[in-house]
Design an enzyme around this catalytic site. Structure first.
Site, PDB file in Angstrom:
ATOM      1  N   CYS A   2       0.769  -1.198  -0.028  1.00 18.84           N
ATOM      2  CA  CYS A   2      -0.094   0.164   0.141  1.00 18.84           C
ATOM      3  C   CYS A   2       0.993   1.254  -0.080  1.00 18.84           C
ATOM      4  O   CYS A   2       2.010   1.244   0.647  1.00 18.84           O
ATOM      5  CB  CYS A   2      -0.911  -0.113   1.292  1.00 18.84           C
ATOM      6  SG  CYS A   2      -1.777  -1.464   1.582  1.00 18.84           S
ATOM      7  N   ARG A  27       5.189   0.164  -6.228  1.00 16.74           N
ATOM      8  CA  ARG A  27       5.061  -0.674  -4.972  1.00 16.74           C
ATOM      9  C   ARG A  27       4.270  -1.812  -4.774  1.00 16.74           C
ATOM     10  O   ARG A  27       4.066  -2.690  -4.116  1.00 16.74           O
ATOM     11  CB  ARG A  27       4.676   0.350  -3.843  1.00 16.74           C
ATOM     12  CG  ARG A  27       5.840   1.388  -3.187  1.00 16.74           C
ATOM     13  CD  ARG A  27       5.052   2.249  -2.602  1.00 16.74           C
ATOM     14  NE  ARG A  27       4.753   1.718  -1.320  1.00 16.74           N
ATOM     15  CZ  ARG A  27       5.606   2.036  -0.049  1.00 16.74           C
ATOM     16  NH1 ARG A  27       6.508   2.564  -0.164  1.00 16.74           N
ATOM     17  NH2 ARG A  27       5.161   1.475   0.989  1.00 16.74           N
ATOM     18  N   TRP A  74      -2.884  -2.758  -1.420  1.00 19.23           N
ATOM     19  CA  TRP A  74      -2.501  -4.047  -1.841  1.00 19.23           C
ATOM     20  C   TRP A  74      -3.353  -4.864  -0.573  1.00 19.23           C
ATOM     21  O   TRP A  74      -3.133  -4.870   0.340  1.00 19.23           O
ATOM     22  CB  TRP A  74      -1.233  -4.241  -1.563  1.00 19.23           C
ATOM     23  CG  TRP A  74      -0.591  -5.285  -2.150  1.00 19.23           C
ATOM     24  CD1 TRP A  74      -0.121  -5.512  -3.480  1.00 19.23           C
ATOM     25  CD2 TRP A  74       0.039  -6.427  -1.326  1.00 19.23           C
ATOM     26  NE1 TRP A  74       0.607  -6.682  -3.596  1.00 19.23           N
ATOM     27  CE2 TRP A  74       0.389  -7.210  -2.347  1.00 19.23           C
ATOM     28  CE3 TRP A  74      -0.074  -6.839   0.023  1.00 19.23           C
ATOM     29  CZ2 TRP A  74       1.302  -8.675  -1.795  1.00 19.23           C
ATOM     30  CZ3 TRP A  74       0.568  -8.102   0.425  1.00 19.23           C
ATOM     31  CH2 TRP A  74       1.023  -9.008  -0.452  1.00 19.23           C
ATOM     32  N   ASN A 100      -1.562   2.287   5.708  1.00 22.68           N
ATOM     33  CA  ASN A 100      -0.734   1.095   5.491  1.00 22.68           C
ATOM     34  C   ASN A 100      -0.583   0.220   6.783  1.00 22.68           C
ATOM     35  O   ASN A 100      -0.324   0.769   7.602  1.00 22.68           O
ATOM     36  CB  ASN A 100       0.608   1.711   5.032  1.00 22.68           C
ATOM     37  CG  ASN A 100       0.593   2.259   3.684  1.00 22.68           C
ATOM     38  OD1 ASN A 100      -0.597   2.238   3.041  1.00 22.68           O
ATOM     39  ND2 ASN A 100       1.552   2.788   3.172  1.00 22.68           N
ATOM     40  N   GLY A 101      -0.489  -1.175   6.670  1.00 25.22           N
ATOM     41  CA  GLY A 101      -0.310  -1.871   7.719  1.00 25.22           C
ATOM     42  C   GLY A 101      -1.605  -2.781   8.210  1.00 25.22           C
ATOM     43  O   GLY A 101      -2.254  -2.823   7.333  1.00 25.22           O
ATOM     44  N   GLU A 479      19.226 -16.886  -6.878  1.00 23.07           N
ATOM     45  CA  GLU A 479      18.649 -15.396  -7.114  1.00 23.07           C
ATOM     46  C   GLU A 479      18.144 -15.319  -8.448  1.00 23.07           C
ATOM     47  O   GLU A 479      17.130 -14.698  -8.873  1.00 23.07           O
ATOM     48  CB  GLU A 479      19.838 -14.413  -7.119  1.00 23.07           C
ATOM     49  CG  GLU A 479      19.493 -13.079  -7.395  1.00 23.07           C
ATOM     50  CD  GLU A 479      18.550 -12.289  -6.835  1.00 23.07           C
ATOM     51  OE1 GLU A 479      17.884 -12.738  -5.673  1.00 23.07           O
ATOM     52  OE2 GLU A 479      18.003 -11.105  -7.243  1.00 23.07           O
ATOM     53  N   LYS A 483      14.030 -14.333  -9.704  1.00 22.50           N
ATOM     54  CA  LYS A 483      14.021 -13.223 -10.728  1.00 22.50           C
ATOM     55  C   LYS A 483      12.920 -13.719 -11.896  1.00 22.50           C
ATOM     56  O   LYS A 483      11.726 -13.164 -12.010  1.00 22.50           O
ATOM     57  CB  LYS A 483      15.259 -12.672 -11.421  1.00 22.50           C
ATOM     58  CG  LYS A 483      15.399 -11.490 -11.471  1.00 22.50           C
ATOM     59  CD  LYS A 483      15.708 -10.440 -10.150  1.00 22.50           C
ATOM     60  CE  LYS A 483      15.061 -10.641  -8.933  1.00 22.50           C
ATOM     61  NZ  LYS A 483      15.753  -9.830  -7.775  1.00 22.50           N
ATOM     62  N   GLU A 486       9.426 -13.968 -10.416  1.00 23.62           N
ATOM     63  CA  GLU A 486       8.842 -12.776 -10.196  1.00 23.62           C
ATOM     64  C   GLU A 486       8.187 -12.110 -11.258  1.00 23.62           C
ATOM     65  O   GLU A 486       7.070 -11.448 -11.408  1.00 23.62           O
ATOM     66  CB  GLU A 486       9.631 -11.721  -9.283  1.00 23.62           C
ATOM     67  CG  GLU A 486      10.164 -12.024  -8.158  1.00 23.62           C
ATOM     68  CD  GLU A 486      10.861 -10.833  -7.362  1.00 23.62           C
ATOM     69  OE1 GLU A 486      12.169 -10.763  -7.894  1.00 23.62           O
ATOM     70  OE2 GLU A 486      10.268 -10.099  -6.691  1.00 23.62           O
ATOM     71  N   HIS A 502      18.940 -36.624  -5.925  1.00 23.04           N
ATOM     72  CA  HIS A 502      18.303 -37.132  -4.750  1.00 23.04           C
ATOM     73  C   HIS A 502      16.712 -36.865  -4.926  1.00 23.04           C
ATOM     74  O   HIS A 502      16.141 -36.716  -3.846  1.00 23.04           O
ATOM     75  CB  HIS A 502      18.949 -36.218  -3.330  1.00 23.04           C
ATOM     76  CG  HIS A 502      20.331 -36.933  -3.145  1.00 23.04           C
ATOM     77  ND1 HIS A 502      20.704 -38.042  -2.829  1.00 23.04           N
ATOM     78  CD2 HIS A 502      21.252 -36.006  -3.468  1.00 23.04           C
ATOM     79  CE1 HIS A 502      21.875 -37.958  -2.875  1.00 23.04           C
ATOM     80  NE2 HIS A 502      22.272 -36.747  -3.155  1.00 23.04           N
ATOM     81  N   LYS A 601       6.644  -3.892  -3.764  1.00 26.19           N
ATOM     82  CA  LYS A 601       8.070  -3.718  -3.741  1.00 26.19           C
ATOM     83  C   LYS A 601       8.711  -3.766  -2.234  1.00 26.19           C
ATOM     84  O   LYS A 601       9.840  -4.257  -1.756  1.00 26.19           O
ATOM     85  CB  LYS A 601       8.400  -2.370  -4.107  1.00 26.19           C
ATOM     86  CG  LYS A 601       9.891  -1.602  -4.088  1.00 26.19           C
ATOM     87  CD  LYS A 601      10.706  -2.535  -5.191  1.00 26.19           C
ATOM     88  CE  LYS A 601      12.218  -2.080  -5.081  1.00 26.19           C
ATOM     89  NZ  LYS A 601      13.052  -3.192  -5.580  1.00 26.19           N
TER      90      LYS A 601
HETATM   91  O1  M6R Z   1      13.539  -4.215   0.963  1.00 20.02           O
HETATM   92  P1  M6R Z   1      14.227  -5.366   1.004  1.00 20.02           P
HETATM   93  O2  M6R Z   1      15.257  -5.865   0.504  1.00 20.02           O
HETATM   94  O3  M6R Z   1      14.235  -5.740   2.475  1.00 20.02           O
HETATM   95  O4  M6R Z   1      13.017  -6.598   0.349  1.00 20.02           O
HETATM   96  C1  M6R Z   1      13.267  -7.759   0.620  1.00 20.02           C
HETATM   97  C2  M6R Z   1      12.644  -8.688  -0.450  1.00 20.02           C
HETATM   98  O5  M6R Z   1      11.162  -8.479  -0.128  1.00 20.02           O
HETATM   99  C3  M6R Z   1      13.051  -8.505  -1.839  1.00 20.02           C
HETATM  100  O6  M6R Z   1      14.042  -8.410  -2.205  1.00 20.02           O
HETATM  101  C4  M6R Z   1      12.109  -9.121  -2.887  1.00 20.02           C
HETATM  102  O7  M6R Z   1      12.498 -10.550  -2.740  1.00 20.02           O
HETATM  103  C5  M6R Z   1      12.333  -8.595  -4.243  1.00 20.02           C
HETATM  104  N1  M6R Z   1      11.216  -8.306  -5.188  1.00 20.02           N
HETATM  105  C6  M6R Z   1      13.447  -9.510  -5.132  1.00 20.02           C
HETATM  106  O8  M6R Z   1      13.375  -9.117  -6.541  1.00 20.02           O
END
Ligand code: M6R
Length: 606
Positions: A2, A27, A74, A100-101, A479, A483, A486, A502, A601
């Protein structure tokens, strides 16, 4: 996640609120709304869907007035819908709120509010009703008392922007465990959950601390602590430029941010690499006082933590472990005053990471954070901070922040290796020289963008992708896989290459793409042999490697050879090519790369 914006001043609020909300789109959100005070009453327009939907409604019903609040939602409590969108108002429409929250005890509060009728499924709506219940006299003191009385009842996390129909020129902001900043203008003031929403208007801000309540009009900002005592705060100067929050000719922020990497890495190195006081500045000239180091983060930041922990585990007489922040809190880790907690976070606001930090501080651990957003909660609550200076990272998929988190760890590790005598001064100088080469090597890879694009386009029909690697390469495999999930919505899984046999190898057939990461000399043959096993089961093979040999070429359907560098730094380079690979798959599949579905985000709720 949010987003909140608020405006009070002499100008029309609606366009300023919409502009701020547009800046917060990155976000992640599923609905949006604004409330504007017309001078007589509060008018609210809100809509499920993207901002364009809200704008469509506003074009038929323009909101006039110079005080307003806005929100991108959100969904947490209640599905995305017009009714569940914020702002929410009390039944008499005296109080309007954006939030927010999460209010954890909203159901019990709802039960107590027997005179209210609720229209939405949200936890937020109870806040408006609750404030209204305590608001008994049309004075600003009474309104503030009502806000304090309401937050006293609420359990959970909240950043709030509140307006009241009796005060056409007053904005109230409240913060607990969710970020909120006040932008200071001339004859106008702003609030926002994220400074990107207000950098078009001002570079001066107050960062609210937990428990604080601010009363804001066009000329004055009064901030009170949790005991209603006026506090005086220092102005925080925002030094991010507007361009860095714009796309600058790129199709997506993600690509722009990938291409910013040589520059931001270079900037980071020019501040830190040859700084003889690097360890002194973070109060870490010696590790003698520590027996344990935990490195925590979530998502991409956790992957950086894994790399950091693997490298720091070479330090003598100290236990080092990387932990997912979301798990760490509940695993009863051993923490005491001899513990160093290294916290990694781009936003500095991730709820799980912040909670891990707070838990460690309660147990007297020392906290060093590696953070991008200056003045964020994690930065403020840490004993020491290394800022990665990436500038705003708008794309939900983190790219430049990850590279800089890893760079910060490299610089930290090299310095600690030196003071702990893991390496000689000579070796230290050699590693420094190698680090200095990284920006130009990243540029070399980016210059070959088209090679990766062509490869990625060959695999658009793959539905399942494995990423494999060993040691540091495994962390990069994780990683790379994250990506792809996502932004391309492909089922993708990372495995330590040796684990394939395994179980997971049962899945390999000609529909699966296996991405192998091979940068660590000692495991070239091992990982290659795992890839051969996949090939003989008809899997398609894409290898990212430092090795330019015929064995690799025979196994791989496609390969991308990254430039040579000391092997501890090679994973960072391999990752740059995997960022581009994921980007071009997502682009080829036609997705909105910067705003992936279901993602936010900054994850400020657990
Ligand atoms: O703001 P932060 O680095 O604490 O966020 C952590 C994760 O939410 C963030 O890295 C998330 O996995 C990303 N969308 C990865 O691309």
């Amino acid at each position: 996640m949010c987003g909140i914006v608020g405006y009070v001043g002499l100008n029309e609020a609606e366009p300023i609120l919409l502009d701020g909300l547009a800046k917060l789109e990155y976000r992640g959100y599923d609905s949006a709304g604004i409330a504007v005070h017309s001078g007589q009453k509060i008018n609210i327009v809100k809509s499920k869907g993207k901002l364009a939907e809200l704008q469509k409604k506003l074009s038929q019903n323009e909101l006039k007035g110079t005080l307003g609040i806005g929100h991108t939602r959100w969904a947490t409590h209640g599905a995305p819908s017009d009714i569940n969108s914020h702002p929410h108002a009390s039944n008499n429409c005296k109080i309007a709120v954006v939030h927010n929250g999460i209010i954890e005890n909203y159901l019990s509060i709802k039960e107590e509010l027997t005179e209210s009728s609720f229209t939405s499924d949200t936890d937020t709506e109870v806040i408006a009703h609750l404030i209204n219940k305590f608001y008994t006299k049309a004075t600003i003191e009474n309104l503030l008392d009502a806000v304090y009385a309401a937050i006293d009842k609420m359990r959970g996390t909240y950043a709030l922007a509140i307006i009241c129909s009796d005060f056409p020129d007053k904005l109230i902001a409240v913060k607990k465990d969710n970020p909120l900043v006040i932008g200071v203008g001339k004859n106008e003031n702003f609030i926002a959950s994220d400074i990107t929403a207000i950098i078009n208007y001002t570079r001066d801000a107050y960062l609210l601390d937990d428990g604080e309540v601010a009363l804001i009009d066009a000329k004055n900002i009064k901030i009170f602590d949790k005991d209603k005592t006026l506090v005086s705060k220092k102005i925080f100067k925002i030094d991010w430029d507007i361009e860095s929050a714009e796309k600058g000719g790129y199709d997506f922020f993600m690509l722009k941010e990938i291409f910013e990497q040589p520059k931001v890495i270079n900037d980071f190195l020019s501040i830190n690499l040859y700084d003889e006081n690097f360890l002194h500045k973070i109060n870490l000239e010696t590790l003698e006082n520590f027996t344990r180091i935990y490195i925590v983060g979530c998502g991409t930041a956790y992957h950086a933590s894994l790399i950091g922990a693997r490298l720091l585990s070479k330090l003598p007489n100290i236990f080092v472990s990387a932990e997912m922040a979301s798990e760490f809190r509940y695993n009863e880790p051993l923490i005491d005053e001899k513990t160093l907690l290294i916290v990694i976070s781009q936003s500095g606001e991730t709820a799980d990471t912040l909670a891990a930090l707070r838990m460690a501080k309660e147990k007297n651990a020392r906290v060093l954070s590696i953070v991008n957003v200056v003045g964020s909660s994690i930065a403020r609550e840490s004993d020491n901070v290394i800022y990665i200076t990436a500038g705003p990272e708008i794309s939900v998929a983190s790219t430049k922040a990850f590279s800089l988190q890893v760079m910060a760890l490299y610089v930290l590790v090299c310095n600690l290796y030196k003071v702990c005598k893991v390496i000689s001064t000579e070796k230290f100088l050699q590693l420094q020289n190698e680090l200095q080469r990284i920006p130009s090597l990243v540029t070399e890879i980016l210059d070959r963008e088209n090679e990766i694009k062509i490869m990625a386009e060959k695999y658009l029909s793959c539905k399942n992708v494995f990423y494999i690697g060993r040691g540091l390469d495994y962390f990069i495999a994780r990683e790379g896989s994250l990506k792809l999930k996502e932004i391309a919505y492909l089922y993708s899984q990372a495995y330590a290459a040796g684990e394939l046999k395994h179980g997971p190898i049962a899945l390999i057939d000609d529909s699966i793409l296996i991405v192998g990461v091979i940068t660590q000399k000692n495991i070239v043959e091992k990982t290659l042999s795992n890839l051969k096993e996949c090939k003989s089961r008809h899997g398609k093979i894409f290898i990212v490697t430092t090795e330019n040999n015929s064995d690799i070429k025979n196994v791989a359907d496609d390969s991308f050879i990254i430039p040579q560098i000391s092997q501890i730094f090679a994973p960072l380079l391999a990752n740059i090519s995997l960022q581009l690979f994921a980007y071009y798959i997502a682009k080829g599949l036609g997705y909105d790369i910067d705003k992936p579905r279901n993602l936010a985000k900054s994850v400020t709720v657990e």
